[in-house]
Design an enzyme around this catalytic site. Structure first.
Site, PDB file in Angstrom:
ATOM      1  N   LYS A   1      44.988  40.609  49.910  1.00 48.31           N
ATOM      2  CA  LYS A   1      45.629  39.566  49.112  1.00 48.31           C
ATOM      3  C   LYS A   1      47.124  39.490  49.432  1.00 48.31           C
ATOM      4  O   LYS A   1      47.691  38.400  49.565  1.00 48.31           O
ATOM      5  CB  LYS A   1      45.412  39.838  47.612  1.00 48.31           C
ATOM      6  CG  LYS A   1      43.971  39.611  47.187  1.00 48.31           C
ATOM      7  CD  LYS A   1      43.666  40.147  45.788  1.00 48.31           C
ATOM      8  CE  LYS A   1      42.156  40.013  45.532  1.00 48.31           C
ATOM      9  NZ  LYS A   1      41.730  40.558  44.235  1.00 48.31           N
TER      10      LYS A   1
ATOM     11  N   GLN B   1      44.329  43.898  39.473  1.00 50.53           N
ATOM     12  CA  GLN B   1      43.132  44.205  40.273  1.00 50.53           C
ATOM     13  C   GLN B   1      42.125  44.979  39.432  1.00 50.53           C
ATOM     14  O   GLN B   1      42.422  46.055  38.940  1.00 50.53           O
ATOM     15  CB  GLN B   1      43.538  45.007  41.525  1.00 50.53           C
ATOM     16  CG  GLN B   1      42.383  45.318  42.456  1.00 50.53           C
ATOM     17  CD  GLN B   1      41.776  44.068  43.097  1.00 50.53           C
ATOM     18  OE1 GLN B   1      42.497  43.142  43.480  1.00 50.53           O
ATOM     19  NE2 GLN B   1      40.457  44.034  43.213  1.00 50.53           N
TER      20      GLN B   1
ATOM     21  N   ASP C   1      43.964  34.529  38.387  1.00 52.47           N
ATOM     22  CA  ASP C   1      42.546  34.882  38.462  1.00 52.47           C
ATOM     23  C   ASP C   1      41.719  34.058  37.483  1.00 52.47           C
ATOM     24  O   ASP C   1      40.486  34.139  37.496  1.00 52.47           O
ATOM     25  CB  ASP C   1      42.356  36.375  38.134  1.00 52.47           C
ATOM     26  CG  ASP C   1      41.888  37.180  39.328  1.00 52.47           C
ATOM     27  OD1 ASP C   1      41.520  36.573  40.346  1.00 52.47           O
ATOM     28  OD2 ASP C   1      41.874  38.420  39.225  1.00 52.47           O
TER      29      ASP C   1
END
Ligand code: ADP
Length: 286
Positions: free
Chosen positions: A54, A98, A121
């Site tokens: 990422k 994460q 997200d």
């Protein structure tokens, strides 16, 4: 029939290039390059790989890497303080916590501290609610990536039968909402569904996100259907998905491979979300 393979690697590259051009346009219009704060707690090897990718691809798209790392034993208050700091930092366009977090941390409580505008997200209650109401917001990256693949391959959705296997907050539920917003007739299957194969056989578009290797076989696929395999499992002979690819490829019209299907799209959509978040926050190019 031998299914056409849906090339997620190629589509993801195009999306990332488009995001890169969007970043240049934002800066040219007087804005600031988006900053992505990936937050890694501990050192789970798989999470480390995901976060590294990422970061690398966000920098490749011209974004600023604002990565933060805390040790595996960081307590709830410490992680909460970090999220709060990133939430108020104007250099941070997007916050990516994460997952999974170490078991002693309360993930829901930490996600709730991320402002909806920086929730790249798409996991906060606010963004889930906006999606459910069909209003603009940041969408979860994996289902958004699936939609981008379906559009790229011009798979008809309006009036089509879509079956989603899995009802997770991360994939299944938002996937169903996104398909519904495009006027598909959506059925959601889960671990208690009776005769899964029979329900799946209805599908013109079958999206499988159950986290069970090889769950969906050829008998669960209508001839010519488009099959999207969200699963990813590391086995002895490489990666495989939730779909029995060899059997399904004989029946389906199109299929996403594992790897090289949905996987690369997830990061591409994260970058797209980060650019969108930066544009909205800066009020430039929206
Ligand atoms: P993901 O990471 O893809 O969201 P999760 O492991 O969080 O996957 O969730 C798995 C989902 O798959 C759950 O919603 C569960 O109900 C569904 N599921 C699990 N087993 C089956 C099964 N045998 N048939 C259909 N759906 C299943």
């Amino acid at each position: 029939m031998t299914a056409r393979l849906i090339d997620g690697t190629a589509v993801a590259r195009r999306v990332r290039e488009e995001v890169g051009r969007g970043v240049e346009a934002l800066v040219a219009a007087g804005g600031v390059a988006p900053g992505l704060a990936t937050v890694l707690i501990g050192d789970d090897p798989a999470s480390e790989v995901y976060v590294r990718n990422k970061r690398r691809l966000s920098v490749g798209a011209g974004m600023r890497d604002l990565h933060r790392h805390l040790p595996a034993d960081a307590d709830q208050a410490t992680v909460a303080a970090l999220v709060d700091e990133l939430a108020t930092d104007p250099a941070v366009s997007g916050i990516l916590l994460q997952l999974p977090l170490p078991a002693h941390l309360d993930s829901d409580a930490l996600i709730s501290r991320i402002p909806a505008a920086k929730d790249v997200d798409g996991l906060t209650t606010a963004n889930a609610g906006l999606l459910a109401q069909g209003r603009p917001g940041l969408r979860p990256c994996t289902p958004a990536g699936v939609m981008a693949l379906l559009d790229e391959y011009e798979v008809p959705l309006s009036g089509a039968e879509a079956v989603v296997v899995g009802r997770s907050v991360l994939v299944g539920k938002p996937m169903a909402q996104l398909l519904l917003a495009r006027n598909a007739t959506v059925t959601v299957c889960h671990s208690r569904t009776r005769d899964l194969a029979e329900v799946c056989r209805r599908a013109d578009v079958l999206v499988v996100a159950a986290g069970i290797p090889g769950l969906v076989g050829g008998d669960a696929v209508r001839p010519g259907a488009t099959v999207i395999d969200v699963g990813i499992h590391r086995g002895e002979d490489g990666l495989r998905g939730d779909v029995d690819a060899a059997a399904v490829a004989e029946v389906a019209g199109a299929l996403t491979p594992v790897p090289g299907g949905v996987g690369p799209m997830t990061i591409a959509m994260l970058l797209a979300n980060t650019l969108t978040a930066a544009r909205v926050q800066q009020g430039v190019g929206v």
